[in-house]
Write a protein that holds these residues in place. Sequence first.
Motif, PDB file in Angstrom:
ATOM      1  N   GLN A 188      -9.060  23.696   3.512  1.00 11.34           N
ATOM      2  CA  GLN A 188      -9.690  25.014   3.444  1.00 11.34           C
ATOM      3  C   GLN A 188      -9.323  25.768   2.173  1.00 11.34           C
ATOM      4  O   GLN A 188     -10.056  26.658   1.743  1.00 11.34           O
ATOM      5  CB  GLN A 188      -9.291  25.845   4.663  1.00 11.34           C
ATOM      6  N   HIS A 189      -8.183  25.415   1.594  1.00  9.21           N
ATOM      7  CA  HIS A 189      -7.707  26.101   0.378  1.00  9.21           C
ATOM      8  C   HIS A 189      -7.402  25.090  -0.724  1.00  9.21           C
ATOM      9  O   HIS A 189      -6.452  25.253  -1.478  1.00  9.21           O
ATOM     10  CB  HIS A 189      -6.454  26.921   0.696  1.00  9.21           C
ATOM     11  N   ALA A 190      -8.224  24.043  -0.807  1.00  5.98           N
ATOM     12  CA  ALA A 190      -7.946  22.949  -1.745  1.00  5.98           C
ATOM     13  C   ALA A 190      -7.825  23.453  -3.176  1.00  5.98           C
ATOM     14  O   ALA A 190      -7.003  22.952  -3.957  1.00  5.98           O
ATOM     15  CB  ALA A 190      -9.035  21.895  -1.649  1.00  5.98           C
ATOM     16  N   ASP A 191      -8.623  24.486  -3.538  1.00  2.00           N
ATOM     17  CA  ASP A 191      -8.549  25.006  -4.905  1.00  2.00           C
ATOM     18  C   ASP A 191      -7.231  25.719  -5.148  1.00  2.00           C
ATOM     19  O   ASP A 191      -6.662  25.652  -6.247  1.00  2.00           O
ATOM     20  CB  ASP A 191      -9.728  25.943  -5.183  1.00  2.00           C
ATOM     21  N   ARG A 192      -6.712  26.407  -4.139  1.00  5.66           N
ATOM     22  CA  ARG A 192      -5.425  27.118  -4.269  1.00  5.66           C
ATOM     23  C   ARG A 192      -4.258  26.132  -4.395  1.00  5.66           C
ATOM     24  O   ARG A 192      -3.310  26.379  -5.127  1.00  5.66           O
ATOM     25  CB  ARG A 192      -5.194  28.015  -3.056  1.00  5.66           C
ATOM     26  N   PHE A 193      -4.342  25.045  -3.651  1.00  7.43           N
ATOM     27  CA  PHE A 193      -3.269  24.054  -3.698  1.00  7.43           C
ATOM     28  C   PHE A 193      -3.391  23.124  -4.909  1.00  7.43           C
ATOM     29  O   PHE A 193      -2.422  22.465  -5.279  1.00  7.43           O
ATOM     30  CB  PHE A 193      -3.255  23.219  -2.410  1.00  7.43           C
ATOM     31  N   GLY A 194      -4.561  23.065  -5.503  1.00  5.69           N
ATOM     32  CA  GLY A 194      -4.761  22.148  -6.625  1.00  5.69           C
ATOM     33  C   GLY A 194      -4.703  20.703  -6.170  1.00  5.69           C
ATOM     34  O   GLY A 194      -4.097  19.853  -6.821  1.00  5.69           O
ATOM     35  N   SER A 195      -5.366  20.424  -5.056  1.00  2.00           N
ATOM     36  CA  SER A 195      -5.322  19.079  -4.474  1.00  2.00           C
ATOM     37  C   SER A 195      -6.091  18.087  -5.351  1.00  2.00           C
ATOM     38  O   SER A 195      -7.169  18.379  -5.863  1.00  2.00           O
ATOM     39  CB  SER A 195      -5.939  19.082  -3.076  1.00  2.00           C
ATOM     40  N   ARG A 196      -5.515  16.896  -5.497  1.00  3.79           N
ATOM     41  CA  ARG A 196      -6.156  15.828  -6.273  1.00  3.79           C
ATOM     42  C   ARG A 196      -5.901  14.499  -5.573  1.00  3.79           C
ATOM     43  O   ARG A 196      -4.762  14.199  -5.211  1.00  3.79           O
ATOM     44  CB  ARG A 196      -5.586  15.790  -7.693  1.00  3.79           C
ATOM     45  N   THR A 197      -6.960  13.737  -5.385  1.00  4.67           N
ATOM     46  CA  THR A 197      -6.847  12.446  -4.712  1.00  4.67           C
ATOM     47  C   THR A 197      -7.417  11.349  -5.602  1.00  4.67           C
ATOM     48  O   THR A 197      -8.490  11.507  -6.170  1.00  4.67           O
ATOM     49  CB  THR A 197      -7.618  12.457  -3.373  1.00  4.67           C
ATOM     50  N   THR A 198      -6.667  10.256  -5.733  1.00  2.00           N
ATOM     51  CA  THR A 198      -7.168   9.090  -6.450  1.00  2.00           C
ATOM     52  C   THR A 198      -7.127   7.892  -5.506  1.00  2.00           C
ATOM     53  O   THR A 198      -6.199   7.757  -4.699  1.00  2.00           O
ATOM     54  CB  THR A 198      -6.326   8.785  -7.707  1.00  2.00           C
ATOM     55  N   GLU A 199      -8.130   7.032  -5.611  1.00  2.00           N
ATOM     56  CA  GLU A 199      -8.255   5.907  -4.697  1.00  2.00           C
ATOM     57  C   GLU A 199      -7.859   4.614  -5.386  1.00  2.00           C
ATOM     58  O   GLU A 199      -8.305   4.331  -6.501  1.00  2.00           O
ATOM     59  CB  GLU A 199      -9.692   5.809  -4.181  1.00  2.00           C
ATOM     60  N   GLY A 200      -7.024   3.830  -4.725  1.00  3.91           N
ATOM     61  CA  GLY A 200      -6.602   2.552  -5.269  1.00  3.91           C
ATOM     62  C   GLY A 200      -7.724   1.527  -5.238  1.00  3.91           C
ATOM     63  O   GLY A 200      -8.704   1.660  -4.502  1.00  3.91           O
ATOM     64  N   ARG A 201      -7.555   0.458  -6.022  1.00  2.54           N
ATOM     65  CA  ARG A 201      -8.581  -0.573  -6.139  1.00  2.54           C
ATOM     66  C   ARG A 201      -8.545  -1.547  -4.973  1.00  2.54           C
ATOM     67  O   ARG A 201      -9.600  -1.963  -4.467  1.00  2.54           O
ATOM     68  CB  ARG A 201      -8.380  -1.333  -7.457  1.00  2.54           C
ATOM     69  N   ASN A 202      -7.365  -1.935  -4.528  1.00  2.00           N
ATOM     70  CA  ASN A 202      -7.236  -2.981  -3.518  1.00  2.00           C
ATOM     71  C   ASN A 202      -7.547  -2.479  -2.117  1.00  2.00           C
ATOM     72  O   ASN A 202      -7.445  -1.281  -1.830  1.00  2.00           O
ATOM     73  CB  ASN A 202      -5.825  -3.577  -3.540  1.00  2.00           C
ATOM     74  N   HIS A 203      -7.893  -3.429  -1.245  1.00  7.79           N
ATOM     75  CA  HIS A 203      -8.115  -3.136   0.170  1.00  7.79           C
ATOM     76  C   HIS A 203      -6.864  -3.536   0.967  1.00  7.79           C
ATOM     77  O   HIS A 203      -6.189  -4.507   0.622  1.00  7.79           O
ATOM     78  CB  HIS A 203      -9.307  -3.931   0.696  1.00  7.79           C
ATOM     79  N   TYR A 204      -6.570  -2.784   2.031  1.00  6.32           N
ATOM     80  CA  TYR A 204      -5.426  -3.127   2.878  1.00  6.32           C
ATOM     81  C   TYR A 204      -5.734  -2.769   4.320  1.00  6.32           C
ATOM     82  O   TYR A 204      -6.609  -1.940   4.612  1.00  6.32           O
ATOM     83  CB  TYR A 204      -4.151  -2.402   2.411  1.00  6.32           C
ATOM     84  N   ILE A 205      -5.003  -3.411   5.234  1.00  5.52           N
ATOM     85  CA  ILE A 205      -5.106  -3.094   6.656  1.00  5.52           C
ATOM     86  C   ILE A 205      -3.713  -3.156   7.263  1.00  5.52           C
ATOM     87  O   ILE A 205      -2.901  -4.000   6.910  1.00  5.52           O
ATOM     88  CB  ILE A 205      -6.083  -4.057   7.381  1.00  5.52           C
ATOM     89  N   TRP A 206      -3.436  -2.241   8.183  1.00  5.35           N
ATOM     90  CA  TRP A 206      -2.130  -2.082   8.808  1.00  5.35           C
ATOM     91  C   TRP A 206      -2.171  -2.757  10.173  1.00  5.35           C
ATOM     92  O   TRP A 206      -2.886  -2.300  11.073  1.00  5.35           O
ATOM     93  CB  TRP A 206      -1.846  -0.585   8.964  1.00  5.35           C
TER      94      TRP A 206
END
Length: 396
Positions: A145-163
């Motif tokens: 809701q406040h992503a701009d205030r927190f300065g959130s940044r997400t980057t996605e890795g290349r590989n696939h994984y499963i837990w």
Amino acid sequence: MHVKVVCVGGGPAGLYLSILLKRQDPSHDVTVHERNPEGSTYGWGVTYWHGLLDRLRENDPDSARAIEAHSVRWSDGVAHVGGLTARHRGDEGFGIGRHRLLDLLADRARALGVRLEFESELTRPPADADLVVAADGVHSALRTQHADRFGSRTTEGRNHYIWLGTTRVFDAFTFAFTETAHGWIWAYGYGYSGDHSTCVVECSPETFTGLGLDRADEGEGLALLEKLFADVLDGHPLIARPGAAWLNFRTLTNRNWHHGNLVLVGDAAHTTHYSVGAGTTLALEDAMCLAGALREHPRLPEALAAYGRTRRTELLSVQSAARYSAQWYENLPRYIHLPPHRMFALLGQRHSPLLPYVPPQLYYGLDKAAGQLEALRRFKRWLGPRAARALHARRH
């Protein structure tokens, strides 16, 4: 000072923070809201190392004793590369079921007077709370809701994984690398109880689609993985939780960790690649740091600012290590054809910022030489006082 605290999210960070705040001042009004039913959790086992256990003992000996008593230990790492195996003695590690860890923390929180509200989802901060703690994970509704205030940044890795889980109980932290017609696929395995281990499987996008894992249903996918890792599983099955899916790891960072009286902890604040095994440790350390800041700074804005500054600084090195670790696996063909003991040595050095830029064989040689020099330095430091005493005895 009496404070009303609302923790949104009943994971390790939210529960442990509630414990620490009630220990600091039993008059604090602390409630933890968890959207899922009690006893339900995703994931299998989590890892931690002795340094965390020492800090848990300092902060709350009762919960530390319970966690240690329900953990399994290992001190070796094993790498299986094709039909070859290398074993390495390392630091003592611990595994505990995530479900067990949350049960222990919940029991301790209740004993201290924390209110736990399950099947209670809060998507907006309560107006009457003095402090609202967003411990609701990487997809935190409160943070978004406040992503701009927190300065959130997400980057996605290349590989696939499963837990996944397995009934094969590994006696060491186990790496298994299997070559297929479509490239390499590998698994990380570690025990967390007397009858189960965690098993995380990872591969490149090309291997993922080449093996048909993008099109396989759950049963077909598990059967294929069991066949690929038959040697290391030793006849045991792989197990998926309901809804388990292949993912790309999302690394989350936030420029700010608080906005008004809303503060981020755990995966809501940051994520680090699973290959460094630090997620639970960092979440618990967030709780320790925030509780300490609230104790040391009587005014809430100063406390939250101090917490954010401290933790962002402390995380720089582990975030860097996690980034390079993820890249090591994304560049696996660079290392996989080395002799297993050399490949395993560089696996242990995967956090190095130099490794991607130095030829692997050369890096291995330099690292081995540096290790021998350090061993010589330690021997000389040990020998020095003894040689001096012997010389003194001969003179007298």
